[in-house]
Design a protein around this motif. Structure first.
Motif, PDB file in Angstrom:
ATOM      1  N   TYR A 110     -20.310   1.853  -7.080  1.00  0.00           N
ATOM      2  CA  TYR A 110     -18.875   1.564  -7.105  1.00  0.00           C
ATOM      3  C   TYR A 110     -18.266   1.857  -8.478  1.00  0.00           C
ATOM      4  CZ  TYR A 110     -19.413  -0.464  -2.499  1.00  0.00           C
ATOM      5  OH  TYR A 110     -19.660  -0.623  -1.160  1.00  0.00           O
ATOM      6  N   SER A 111     -18.985   1.582  -9.547  1.00  0.00           N
ATOM      7  CA  SER A 111     -18.481   1.868 -10.898  1.00  0.00           C
ATOM      8  C   SER A 111     -18.257   3.366 -11.080  1.00  0.00           C
ATOM      9  CB  SER A 111     -19.463   1.349 -11.958  1.00  0.00           C
ATOM     10  OG  SER A 111     -19.582  -0.048 -11.907  1.00  0.00           O
ATOM     11  N   ASN A 112     -19.216   4.169 -10.629  1.00  0.00           N
ATOM     12  CA  ASN A 112     -19.077   5.625 -10.746  1.00  0.00           C
ATOM     13  C   ASN A 112     -17.934   6.149  -9.881  1.00  0.00           C
ATOM     14  OD1 ASN A 112     -21.244   5.790 -12.524  1.00  0.00           O
ATOM     15  ND2 ASN A 112     -22.740   6.100 -10.886  1.00  0.00           N
ATOM     16  N   ALA A 113     -17.794   5.576  -8.686  1.00  0.00           N
ATOM     17  CA  ALA A 113     -16.714   5.996  -7.793  1.00  0.00           C
ATOM     18  C   ALA A 113     -15.347   5.647  -8.386  1.00  0.00           C
ATOM     19  CB  ALA A 113     -16.876   5.343  -6.433  1.00  0.00           C
ATOM     20  N   ILE A 114     -15.237   4.462  -8.959  1.00  0.00           N
ATOM     21  CA  ILE A 114     -13.987   4.038  -9.602  1.00  0.00           C
ATOM     22  C   ILE A 114     -13.662   4.972 -10.762  1.00  0.00           C
ATOM     23  CG2 ILE A 114     -12.948   2.213 -11.016  1.00  0.00           C
ATOM     24  CD1 ILE A 114     -14.531   0.217  -9.180  1.00  0.00           C
ATOM     25  N   ASP A 115     -14.667   5.315 -11.553  1.00  0.00           N
ATOM     26  CA  ASP A 115     -14.451   6.237 -12.679  1.00  0.00           C
ATOM     27  C   ASP A 115     -13.956   7.590 -12.183  1.00  0.00           C
ATOM     28  OD1 ASP A 115     -15.245   4.319 -14.481  1.00  0.00           O
ATOM     29  OD2 ASP A 115     -17.295   5.101 -14.715  1.00  0.00           O
ATOM     30  N   MET A 116     -14.530   8.071 -11.080  1.00  0.00           N
ATOM     31  CA  MET A 116     -14.106   9.356 -10.528  1.00  0.00           C
ATOM     32  C   MET A 116     -12.639   9.318 -10.096  1.00  0.00           C
ATOM     33  SD  MET A 116     -15.688  11.540  -7.310  1.00  0.00           S
ATOM     34  CE  MET A 116     -17.203  11.961  -8.166  1.00  0.00           C
ATOM     35  N   ILE A 117     -12.254   8.223  -9.462  1.00  0.00           N
ATOM     36  CA  ILE A 117     -10.857   8.074  -9.045  1.00  0.00           C
ATOM     37  C   ILE A 117      -9.934   8.044 -10.263  1.00  0.00           C
ATOM     38  CG2 ILE A 117      -9.183   6.439  -8.067  1.00  0.00           C
ATOM     39  CD1 ILE A 117     -10.643   7.908  -5.893  1.00  0.00           C
ATOM     40  N   LYS A 135     -14.976  -5.020 -10.315  1.00  0.00           N
ATOM     41  CA  LYS A 135     -13.870  -5.353 -11.216  1.00  0.00           C
ATOM     42  C   LYS A 135     -13.344  -4.091 -11.906  1.00  0.00           C
ATOM     43  CE  LYS A 135     -15.553 -10.049 -12.077  1.00  0.00           C
ATOM     44  NZ  LYS A 135     -15.944 -11.072 -13.082  1.00  0.00           N
ATOM     45  N   PRO A 136     -12.562  -3.300 -11.185  1.00  0.00           N
ATOM     46  CA  PRO A 136     -12.005  -2.094 -11.798  1.00  0.00           C
ATOM     47  C   PRO A 136     -11.086  -2.459 -12.969  1.00  0.00           C
ATOM     48  CG  PRO A 136     -11.734  -2.093  -9.406  1.00  0.00           C
ATOM     49  CD  PRO A 136     -12.155  -3.470  -9.791  1.00  0.00           C
ATOM     50  N   ASP A 137     -11.082  -1.625 -13.983  1.00  0.00           N
ATOM     51  CA  ASP A 137     -10.158  -1.822 -15.107  1.00  0.00           C
ATOM     52  C   ASP A 137      -8.808  -1.217 -14.712  1.00  0.00           C
ATOM     53  OD1 ASP A 137      -9.047  -2.416 -17.523  1.00  0.00           O
ATOM     54  OD2 ASP A 137     -10.048  -0.795 -18.628  1.00  0.00           O
ATOM     55  N   ALA A 138      -8.245  -1.787 -13.660  1.00  0.00           N
ATOM     56  CA  ALA A 138      -6.974  -1.296 -13.096  1.00  0.00           C
ATOM     57  C   ALA A 138      -6.448  -2.375 -12.159  1.00  0.00           C
ATOM     58  CB  ALA A 138      -7.211   0.009 -12.331  1.00  0.00           C
ATOM     59  N   SER A 139      -5.254  -2.165 -11.677  1.00  0.00           N
ATOM     60  CA  SER A 139      -4.678  -3.116 -10.728  1.00  0.00           C
ATOM     61  C   SER A 139      -5.579  -3.219  -9.502  1.00  0.00           C
ATOM     62  CB  SER A 139      -3.282  -2.653 -10.317  1.00  0.00           C
ATOM     63  OG  SER A 139      -2.723  -3.527  -9.377  1.00  0.00           O
ATOM     64  N   THR A 140      -5.914  -4.463  -9.103  1.00  0.00           N
ATOM     65  CA  THR A 140      -6.862  -4.673  -8.008  1.00  0.00           C
ATOM     66  C   THR A 140      -6.403  -5.814  -7.118  1.00  0.00           C
ATOM     67  OG1 THR A 140      -8.688  -3.984  -9.465  1.00  0.00           O
ATOM     68  CG2 THR A 140      -9.280  -5.115  -7.416  1.00  0.00           C
ATOM     69  N   ILE A 141      -6.466  -5.598  -5.823  1.00  0.00           N
ATOM     70  CA  ILE A 141      -6.128  -6.623  -4.837  1.00  0.00           C
ATOM     71  C   ILE A 141      -7.327  -6.799  -3.911  1.00  0.00           C
ATOM     72  CG2 ILE A 141      -4.614  -7.222  -2.897  1.00  0.00           C
ATOM     73  CD1 ILE A 141      -2.452  -5.457  -4.317  1.00  0.00           C
ATOM     74  N   TYR A 142      -7.801  -8.016  -3.786  1.00  0.00           N
ATOM     75  CA  TYR A 142      -8.946  -8.311  -2.917  1.00  0.00           C
ATOM     76  C   TYR A 142      -8.413  -8.777  -1.562  1.00  0.00           C
ATOM     77  CZ  TYR A 142     -11.553  -8.015  -7.254  1.00  0.00           C
ATOM     78  OH  TYR A 142     -12.099  -7.567  -8.440  1.00  0.00           O
ATOM     79  N   GLU A 172     -10.303   9.287 -13.153  1.00  0.00           N
ATOM     80  CA  GLU A 172     -10.227  10.593 -13.808  1.00  0.00           C
ATOM     81  C   GLU A 172      -9.230  11.516 -13.107  1.00  0.00           C
ATOM     82  OE1 GLU A 172     -14.169  12.049 -13.718  1.00  0.00           O
ATOM     83  OE2 GLU A 172     -14.917  10.694 -15.290  1.00  0.00           O
ATOM     84  N   ARG A 173      -9.006  11.269 -11.834  1.00  0.00           N
ATOM     85  CA  ARG A 173      -8.197  12.179 -11.027  1.00  0.00           C
ATOM     86  C   ARG A 173      -6.826  11.627 -10.647  1.00  0.00           C
ATOM     87  NH1 ARG A 173     -13.414  13.163 -10.358  1.00  0.00           N
ATOM     88  NH2 ARG A 173     -14.159  15.237  -9.729  1.00  0.00           N
ATOM     89  N   ILE A 174      -6.680  10.310 -10.678  1.00  0.00           N
ATOM     90  CA  ILE A 174      -5.459   9.667 -10.186  1.00  0.00           C
ATOM     91  C   ILE A 174      -4.832   8.812 -11.288  1.00  0.00           C
ATOM     92  CG2 ILE A 174      -4.502   8.104  -8.450  1.00  0.00           C
ATOM     93  CD1 ILE A 174      -5.628  10.713  -7.304  1.00  0.00           C
ATOM     94  N   ASP A 175      -3.531   8.978 -11.484  1.00  0.00           N
ATOM     95  CA  ASP A 175      -2.811   8.141 -12.440  1.00  0.00           C
ATOM     96  C   ASP A 175      -2.433   6.809 -11.804  1.00  0.00           C
ATOM     97  OD1 ASP A 175      -2.885  10.111 -14.423  1.00  0.00           O
ATOM     98  OD2 ASP A 175      -1.020  11.044 -13.710  1.00  0.00           O
ATOM     99  N   ASN A 176      -2.659   5.745 -12.522  1.00  0.00           N
ATOM    100  CA  ASN A 176      -2.257   4.395 -12.101  1.00  0.00           C
ATOM    101  C   ASN A 176      -2.726   4.022 -10.691  1.00  0.00           C
ATOM    102  OD1 ASN A 176      -0.783   3.981 -14.556  1.00  0.00           O
ATOM    103  ND2 ASN A 176       0.875   5.236 -13.688  1.00  0.00           N
ATOM    104  N   ILE A 185       0.828  -1.201   0.000  1.00  0.00           N
ATOM    105  CA  ILE A 185       0.000   0.000   0.000  1.00  0.00           C
ATOM    106  C   ILE A 185       0.867   1.257   0.000  1.00  0.00           C
ATOM    107  CG2 ILE A 185      -1.558   1.351   1.483  1.00  0.00           C
ATOM    108  CD1 ILE A 185      -2.949  -1.304   2.197  1.00  0.00           C
ATOM    109  N   LYS A 186       1.939   1.238   0.762  1.00  0.00           N
ATOM    110  CA  LYS A 186       2.833   2.397   0.839  1.00  0.00           C
ATOM    111  C   LYS A 186       3.476   2.718  -0.500  1.00  0.00           C
ATOM    112  CE  LYS A 186       4.271   1.843   5.682  1.00  0.00           C
ATOM    113  NZ  LYS A 186       5.426   1.531   6.574  1.00  0.00           N
ATOM    114  N   ASN A 187       3.683   1.704  -1.310  1.00  0.00           N
ATOM    115  CA  ASN A 187       4.494   1.864  -2.518  1.00  0.00           C
ATOM    116  C   ASN A 187       3.689   1.971  -3.807  1.00  0.00           C
ATOM    117  OD1 ASN A 187       7.038   1.760  -1.161  1.00  0.00           O
ATOM    118  ND2 ASN A 187       6.770  -0.446  -0.917  1.00  0.00           N
ATOM    119  N   CYS A 188       2.403   2.328  -3.693  1.00  0.00           N
ATOM    120  CA  CYS A 188       1.594   2.516  -4.895  1.00  0.00           C
ATOM    121  C   CYS A 188       0.537   3.582  -4.632  1.00  0.00           C
ATOM    122  CB  CYS A 188       0.949   1.197  -5.330  1.00  0.00           C
ATOM    123  SG  CYS A 188      -0.340   0.588  -4.210  1.00  0.00           S
ATOM    124  N   GLU A 189      -0.203   3.922  -5.664  1.00  0.00           N
ATOM    125  CA  GLU A 189      -1.284   4.902  -5.530  1.00  0.00           C
ATOM    126  C   GLU A 189      -2.521   4.148  -5.045  1.00  0.00           C
ATOM    127  OE1 GLU A 189      -2.169   8.818  -5.436  1.00  0.00           O
ATOM    128  OE2 GLU A 189      -0.277   8.021  -6.200  1.00  0.00           O
TER     129      GLU A 189
END
Length: 292
Positions: free
Chosen positions: A185-192, A216-223, A194-198, A152-156
């Motif tokens: 959750y889909s809208n919240a993920i989209d908002m993130i 299922k975000p279209d990004a790196s995801t850890i459950y 739009e504002r945050i890289d990677n 967590i410390k080493n990523c966005e």
């Protein structure tokens, strides 16, 4: 002396403790915790012992001093006379009137018993630094959580919390709270995104199977699904370490986001916190948080 009644899950207990702690700090008096109701409460246990709080439980003697509204006038009078003779201060019973912030709370006197949820940072903003310290985890994290904390410390890192559990399984609880749907959750993920890289999403849930199948975000995801209720405070700690937070209509993830110390944090929360329109939640979410 301030006595506060504790009930509900970890997040609710933290709100109750925080409100009582603020008044106890104001009067430089002791805060005592009434945990009697957990004896007959099957949904949750007393959970604050994972934190570095001032853990001081109310005794039967303390609780016998409470002047409840149901006490008959003659009984109240007799108690006051008896306590005046023995120089023991009675404790006035204070019941939360409604869900919105009550300005009168900040003017309450010493020697009171608090019964309510007190779910607004306005009740305890004056001692924010104290609470951030006392709500720190006192025991070493498990090795798995230590490894996760390092990632967590080493990523966005963005925490995403899905609250289901008794919100789904218990019909009474469901009628009050409801759940946040996939669209939220889909809208919240989209908002993130739009504002945050990677961004890297860390998904926390009490229903891991549902979360893995539907979030299922279209990004790196850890459950994150290895911590049970006995170590739920470690989940909250990991949420607070993330740079940003997507929370559920849950006091648990509310605190995970509030304890996040990133000054640039983005917190996304649901506008609809309860199914009931009678619940006034205008003071529940801090002003800087985004409401969807």
């Amino acid at each position: 002396m301030i006595i506060v009644k504790l009930i509900g899950g970890l997040g609710n207990q933290m709100f109750q403790y925080a409100a009582g702690r603020c008044l106890a700090h104001k009067y430089r008096t002791e805060l005592k915790l009434d945990i009697r109701d957990f004896k007959n409460y099957t949904l949750r246990n007393y959970d604050l012992n994972g934190f570095g709080i001032i853990e001081n439980f109310a005794t039967s003697s303390d609780l016998s001093r409470i002047l409840f509204p149901s006490d008959r006038p003659a009984v109240k009078f007799f108690k006051r006379v008896l306590w005046n003779i023995s120089r023991i201060q009675p404790v006035e019973y204070i019941k939360e009137k409604d869900y919105s912030f009550q300005q009168s709370f900040l003017k309450l006197p010493d020697n009171i018993y608090l019964d309510g949820y007190w779910q607004s940072e306005k009740y305890f903003s004056d001692i924010e630094n104290i609470l951030r310290k006392e709500f720190g985890v006192v025991n070493l994290l498990t090795s798995t959580n230590q490894d996760l904390a390092e990632r967590i410390k080493n990523c966005e890192a963005v925490s995403l919390h899905v609250r289901r559990g008794d919100y789904v399984s218990d019909s009474k609880t469901n009628s009050v709270h409801g759940v946040c749907g996939v669209d939220y959750y889909s809208n919240a993920i989209d908002m993130i995104r739009e504002r945050i890289d990677n961004p890297c999403f860390f998904v926390f849930s009490d229903d891991s199977e549902w979360a893995c199948s539907n979030i299922k975000p279209d990004a790196s995801t850890i459950y994150v699904k290895h911590n049970d209720y006995s170590r739920d405070y470690e989940d909250m700690y990991l949420m607070s370490m993330c740079k940003h937070n997507i929370i559920a209509n849950s006091s648990f993830s509310w605190w995970g986001a509030w304890l996040n110390e990133n000054p640039e944090k983005i917190v996304i929360a649901p506008k609809k916190w309860f199914n009931s329109k009678d619940m006034d939640t205008r003071d529940l979410l801090p002003d800087k948080w985004h409401k969807l």
